[in-house]
Design an enzyme around this catalytic site. Sequence first.
Site, PDB file in Angstrom:
ATOM      1  N   GLY A 133       5.075  -9.065  -2.736  1.00 39.35           N
ATOM      2  CA  GLY A 133       5.308  -9.893  -3.920  1.00 39.35           C
ATOM      3  C   GLY A 133       4.493  -9.437  -5.103  1.00 39.35           C
ATOM      4  O   GLY A 133       3.430  -8.841  -4.952  1.00 39.35           O
TER       5      GLY A 133
ATOM      6  N   GLY B  86      16.619 -10.037  -2.062  1.00 39.74           N
ATOM      7  CA  GLY B  86      15.705  -9.031  -2.600  1.00 39.74           C
ATOM      8  C   GLY B  86      14.608  -8.630  -1.623  1.00 39.74           C
ATOM      9  O   GLY B  86      13.688  -7.892  -1.968  1.00 39.74           O
TER      10      GLY B  86
ATOM     11  N   GLU C  97      -6.807  -3.078  -0.358  1.00 40.29           N
ATOM     12  CA  GLU C  97      -6.351  -4.334   0.270  1.00 40.29           C
ATOM     13  C   GLU C  97      -4.829  -4.484   0.193  1.00 40.29           C
ATOM     14  O   GLU C  97      -4.179  -4.932   1.137  1.00 40.29           O
ATOM     15  CB  GLU C  97      -7.032  -5.523  -0.426  1.00 40.29           C
ATOM     16  CG  GLU C  97      -6.721  -6.873   0.193  1.00 40.29           C
ATOM     17  CD  GLU C  97      -7.225  -6.988   1.619  1.00 40.29           C
ATOM     18  OE1 GLU C  97      -8.438  -6.966   1.816  1.00 40.29           O
ATOM     19  OE2 GLU C  97      -6.396  -7.078   2.549  1.00 40.29           O
TER      20      GLU C  97
ATOM     21  N   ASP D 159       8.541   1.164   7.705  1.00 38.22           N
ATOM     22  CA  ASP D 159       7.589   0.542   6.774  1.00 38.22           C
ATOM     23  C   ASP D 159       6.383   0.011   7.560  1.00 38.22           C
ATOM     24  O   ASP D 159       5.234   0.252   7.189  1.00 38.22           O
ATOM     25  CB  ASP D 159       8.285  -0.603   6.009  1.00 38.22           C
ATOM     26  CG  ASP D 159       7.300  -1.421   5.192  1.00 38.22           C
ATOM     27  OD1 ASP D 159       6.827  -0.912   4.163  1.00 38.22           O
ATOM     28  OD2 ASP D 159       6.976  -2.554   5.614  1.00 38.22           O
TER      29      ASP D 159
ATOM     30  N   PHE E  74       3.295   1.111 -13.804  1.00 39.07           N
ATOM     31  CA  PHE E  74       3.338  -0.179 -14.515  1.00 39.07           C
ATOM     32  C   PHE E  74       4.686  -0.838 -14.251  1.00 39.07           C
ATOM     33  O   PHE E  74       5.432  -1.147 -15.168  1.00 39.07           O
ATOM     34  CB  PHE E  74       3.082   0.058 -16.012  1.00 39.07           C
ATOM     35  CG  PHE E  74       2.693  -1.186 -16.768  1.00 39.07           C
ATOM     36  CD1 PHE E  74       1.844  -2.126 -16.194  1.00 39.07           C
ATOM     37  CD2 PHE E  74       3.157  -1.405 -18.054  1.00 39.07           C
ATOM     38  CE1 PHE E  74       1.483  -3.275 -16.889  1.00 39.07           C
ATOM     39  CE2 PHE E  74       2.800  -2.541 -18.761  1.00 39.07           C
ATOM     40  CZ  PHE E  74       1.951  -3.477 -18.173  1.00 39.07           C
TER      41      PHE E  74
ATOM     42  N   LYS F 256       0.553   2.986  -0.235  1.00 38.48           N
ATOM     43  CA  LYS F 256       0.273   3.279   1.180  1.00 38.48           C
ATOM     44  C   LYS F 256       0.059   4.773   1.454  1.00 38.48           C
ATOM     45  O   LYS F 256      -0.707   5.137   2.346  1.00 38.48           O
ATOM     46  CB  LYS F 256       1.441   2.783   2.055  1.00 38.48           C
ATOM     47  CG  LYS F 256       1.572   1.273   2.085  1.00 38.48           C
ATOM     48  CD  LYS F 256       2.766   0.804   2.907  1.00 38.48           C
ATOM     49  CE  LYS F 256       4.013   0.609   2.089  1.00 38.48           C
ATOM     50  NZ  LYS F 256       3.971  -0.398   1.035  1.00 38.48           N
TER      51      LYS F 256
ATOM     52  N   LYS G  96       2.144   1.183   7.697  1.00 37.27           N
ATOM     53  CA  LYS G  96       0.978   0.295   7.669  1.00 37.27           C
ATOM     54  C   LYS G  96       0.127   0.443   8.934  1.00 37.27           C
ATOM     55  O   LYS G  96      -1.091   0.265   8.897  1.00 37.27           O
ATOM     56  CB  LYS G  96       1.444  -1.151   7.486  1.00 37.27           C
ATOM     57  CG  LYS G  96       2.100  -1.367   6.115  1.00 37.27           C
ATOM     58  CD  LYS G  96       2.811  -2.696   6.034  1.00 37.27           C
ATOM     59  CE  LYS G  96       3.638  -2.780   4.759  1.00 37.27           C
ATOM     60  NZ  LYS G  96       4.614  -3.886   4.808  1.00 37.27           N
TER      61      LYS G  96
ATOM     62  N   GLU H 139      15.860  -3.471   0.847  1.00 37.23           N
ATOM     63  CA  GLU H 139      16.425  -2.503  -0.101  1.00 37.23           C
ATOM     64  C   GLU H 139      17.911  -2.305   0.208  1.00 37.23           C
ATOM     65  O   GLU H 139      18.377  -2.643   1.303  1.00 37.23           O
ATOM     66  CB  GLU H 139      15.740  -1.138   0.077  1.00 37.23           C
ATOM     67  CG  GLU H 139      14.239  -1.152  -0.091  1.00 37.23           C
ATOM     68  CD  GLU H 139      13.837  -1.206  -1.548  1.00 37.23           C
ATOM     69  OE1 GLU H 139      14.545  -0.609  -2.365  1.00 37.23           O
ATOM     70  OE2 GLU H 139      12.832  -1.865  -1.845  1.00 37.23           O
TER      71      GLU H 139
ATOM     72  N   VAL I  12      -1.600  -3.351   2.924  1.00 41.17           N
ATOM     73  CA  VAL I  12      -1.101  -4.073   4.103  1.00 41.17           C
ATOM     74  C   VAL I  12      -1.130  -5.564   3.808  1.00 41.17           C
ATOM     75  O   VAL I  12      -2.196  -6.111   3.474  1.00 41.17           O
ATOM     76  CB  VAL I  12      -1.956  -3.768   5.365  1.00 41.17           C
ATOM     77  CG1 VAL I  12      -1.367  -4.480   6.584  1.00 41.17           C
ATOM     78  CG2 VAL I  12      -2.054  -2.274   5.619  1.00 41.17           C
TER      79      VAL I  12
HETATM   80  N1  NAP Z   1       6.199  -4.729  -4.759  1.00 42.48           N
HETATM   81  C1  NAP Z   1       5.465  -5.160  -3.734  1.00 42.48           C
HETATM   82  O1  NAP Z   1       5.583  -6.316  -3.294  1.00 42.48           O
HETATM   83  C2  NAP Z   1       4.441  -4.247  -3.108  1.00 42.48           C
HETATM   84  C3  NAP Z   1       3.642  -4.745  -2.055  1.00 42.48           C
HETATM   85  C4  NAP Z   1       2.661  -3.924  -1.496  1.00 42.48           C
HETATM   86  C5  NAP Z   1       2.505  -2.627  -1.964  1.00 42.48           C
HETATM   87  N2  NAP Z   1       3.316  -2.158  -2.955  1.00 42.48           N
HETATM   88  C6  NAP Z   1       3.101  -0.779  -3.419  1.00 42.48           C
HETATM   89  O2  NAP Z   1       2.633  -0.811  -4.763  1.00 42.48           O
HETATM   90  C7  NAP Z   1       3.118   0.332  -5.472  1.00 42.48           C
HETATM   91  C8  NAP Z   1       3.888  -0.136  -6.698  1.00 42.48           C
HETATM   92  O3  NAP Z   1       4.971  -0.941  -6.282  1.00 42.48           O
HETATM   93  P1  NAP Z   1       5.954  -1.608  -7.355  1.00 42.48           P
HETATM   94  O4  NAP Z   1       6.752  -2.598  -6.598  1.00 42.48           O
HETATM   95  O5  NAP Z   1       5.165  -2.021  -8.550  1.00 42.48           O
HETATM   96  O6  NAP Z   1       6.868  -0.361  -7.722  1.00 42.48           O
HETATM   97  P2  NAP Z   1       7.787  -0.154  -9.035  1.00 42.48           P
HETATM   98  O7  NAP Z   1       8.167  -1.475  -9.602  1.00 42.48           O
HETATM   99  O8  NAP Z   1       8.844   0.803  -8.661  1.00 42.48           O
HETATM  100  O9  NAP Z   1       6.793   0.532 -10.083  1.00 42.48           O
HETATM  101  C9  NAP Z   1       6.326   1.849  -9.916  1.00 42.48           C
HETATM  102  C10 NAP Z   1       5.689   2.306 -11.202  1.00 42.48           C
HETATM  103  O10 NAP Z   1       5.151   3.621 -11.014  1.00 42.48           O
HETATM  104  C11 NAP Z   1       5.601   4.448 -12.094  1.00 42.48           C
HETATM  105  N3  NAP Z   1       5.595   5.852 -11.724  1.00 42.48           N
HETATM  106  C12 NAP Z   1       6.551   6.568 -11.056  1.00 42.48           C
HETATM  107  N4  NAP Z   1       6.163   7.863 -10.966  1.00 42.48           N
HETATM  108  C13 NAP Z   1       4.968   7.957 -11.600  1.00 42.48           C
HETATM  109  C14 NAP Z   1       4.102   9.042 -11.894  1.00 42.48           C
HETATM  110  N5  NAP Z   1       4.368  10.300 -11.477  1.00 42.48           N
HETATM  111  N6  NAP Z   1       2.965   8.785 -12.595  1.00 42.48           N
HETATM  112  C15 NAP Z   1       2.678   7.548 -13.033  1.00 42.48           C
HETATM  113  N7  NAP Z   1       3.475   6.476 -12.804  1.00 42.48           N
HETATM  114  C16 NAP Z   1       4.600   6.692 -12.094  1.00 42.48           C
HETATM  115  C17 NAP Z   1       6.979   3.906 -12.429  1.00 42.48           C
HETATM  116  O11 NAP Z   1       7.386   4.344 -13.715  1.00 42.48           O
HETATM  117  P3  NAP Z   1       8.961   4.585 -14.016  1.00 42.48           P
HETATM  118  O12 NAP Z   1       9.612   3.255 -13.777  1.00 42.48           O
HETATM  119  O13 NAP Z   1       8.973   5.007 -15.440  1.00 42.48           O
HETATM  120  O14 NAP Z   1       9.408   5.627 -13.058  1.00 42.48           O
HETATM  121  C18 NAP Z   1       6.672   2.407 -12.380  1.00 42.48           C
HETATM  122  O15 NAP Z   1       6.025   2.010 -13.562  1.00 42.48           O
HETATM  123  C19 NAP Z   1       3.982   1.115  -4.480  1.00 42.48           C
HETATM  124  O16 NAP Z   1       3.213   2.150  -3.923  1.00 42.48           O
HETATM  125  C20 NAP Z   1       4.352   0.076  -3.437  1.00 42.48           C
HETATM  126  O17 NAP Z   1       4.590   0.640  -2.167  1.00 42.48           O
HETATM  127  C21 NAP Z   1       4.265  -2.934  -3.535  1.00 42.48           C
END
Ligand code: NAP
Length: 342
Positions: free
Chosen positions: A320, A209, A152, A223, A8, A128, A227, A212, A155
């Site tokens: 995003g 942003g 979906e 990365d 979340f 991924k 994909k 990283e 990627v």
């Molecule tokens: N952000 C993007 O634009 C984007 C785009 C494409 C794909 N994605 C993918 O989408 C996923 C989420 O990305 P995000 O940007 O939302 O990441 P994020 O902001 O870091 O959120 C990750 C969430 O997962 C939780 N988490 C960590 N370990 C966990 C566990 N063992 N069990 C349950 N929850 C757990 C974290 O909780 P804590 O904070 O408490 O650790 C946090 O709520 C990733 O796999 C990422 O590669 C992201």
Amino acid sequence: MRLILIGFGTVGQGLVEIFQQKAEQLAASYGFVPQIVAVATGTRGILHDPDGLSLDVLLQAMQAGGLQHYPDQPRLRREFSSAEQLIRTVDADVVVEVSPTNLQHAQPALTHFQAALETGKHIVTANKGPIALAYPQLRTQAQQNGLQLRFEGTVMAGTPVIATGMELLAGCQMLEARGIINGTTNYMLTSMEGGMSYEAALKQAQDLGYAEADPTADVGGWDAAGKVLILMAALFGKTVSLQELSVEGITAITADDIRAAQAAGERYKLIATVSASGGSVRPVRLPLADPLAQVMNATNAITFRTDLMGDITVIGAGAGRQQTGFALLADLLAIQRISVSK
Ligand SMILES: NC(=O)c1ccc[n+]([C@@H]2O[C@H](COP(=O)([O-])OP(=O)(O)OC[C@H]3O[C@@H](n4cnc5c(N)ncnc54)[C@H](OP(=O)(O)O)[C@@H]3O)[C@@H](O)[C@H]2O)c1
């Protein structure tokens, strides 16, 4: 549709915000009424309420620091040892898996996927890891249990490349897919074309942003390579490891290289290529007439090369909060359509 949300953070909250904004439209246009019955984070708590959790209160609780700020309700439970235990115990239709990606072992997401498939729940994900490393086995397991596994968002966020490649172009032979699937490096190459050095372009991408603090995964091509594994599995049914790919990032590209390409009427792009014979990521000088050469800044694109339709290029956002939240929504609506038509 009863949902369990695993993770979340940015994307999970992005999906909940879309549910808030579009509740009426989703119900009126698609008969889609999502109910979040459980949410798990890594360190900020786990919640289950069979009566459904309030979207507003969930977001407020996260703003206050975590799910411990969600007020008690008659049937609310918080005592779960892990997200896996939550998935195995809670009654729901779909697990939305958006915990952090790991491309070495795909955990903890792979355990979450197994728990979902073993307890009869569809999976929607932007993660991924499990798709890159274990898609064929997961797909077989899902099919045997009559479940959907949709990804979906893995990627190009919600820009529909997985649905295009796997569903809309079904019936064509897919000859190759090539594209720009990392926004950070495309942004940097665009900035360098405007006269910036590699170092200044990287700093700007970090300030905005896009990149990283440790930019290795982006600039080293890893990365994009993750994909590529997903596209190999989705489009060609093949699992390969990262080590089997030929991967070169943009770290060796200099301002002089960019100028030389410009002078020749070409443009450097970090191009990922996928075909039945393998995959690669490397910087390529493209003629300006190539649609991929026109894709600038953090935008992404993929050109599908097919027998019946020739080339089809899909261009759009690659990441995003809202864009990846939309990818999850699109997959949930697809599950809804399939369930209704049965
Ligand atoms: N952000 C993007 O634009 C984007 C785009 C494409 C794909 N994605 C993918 O989408 C996923 C989420 O990305 P995000 O940007 O939302 O990441 P994020 O902001 O870091 O959120 C990750 C969430 O997962 C939780 N988490 C960590 N370990 C966990 C566990 N063992 N069990 C349950 N929850 C757990 C974290 O909780 P804590 O904070 O408490 O650790 C946090 O709520 C990733 O796999 C990422 O590669 C992201």
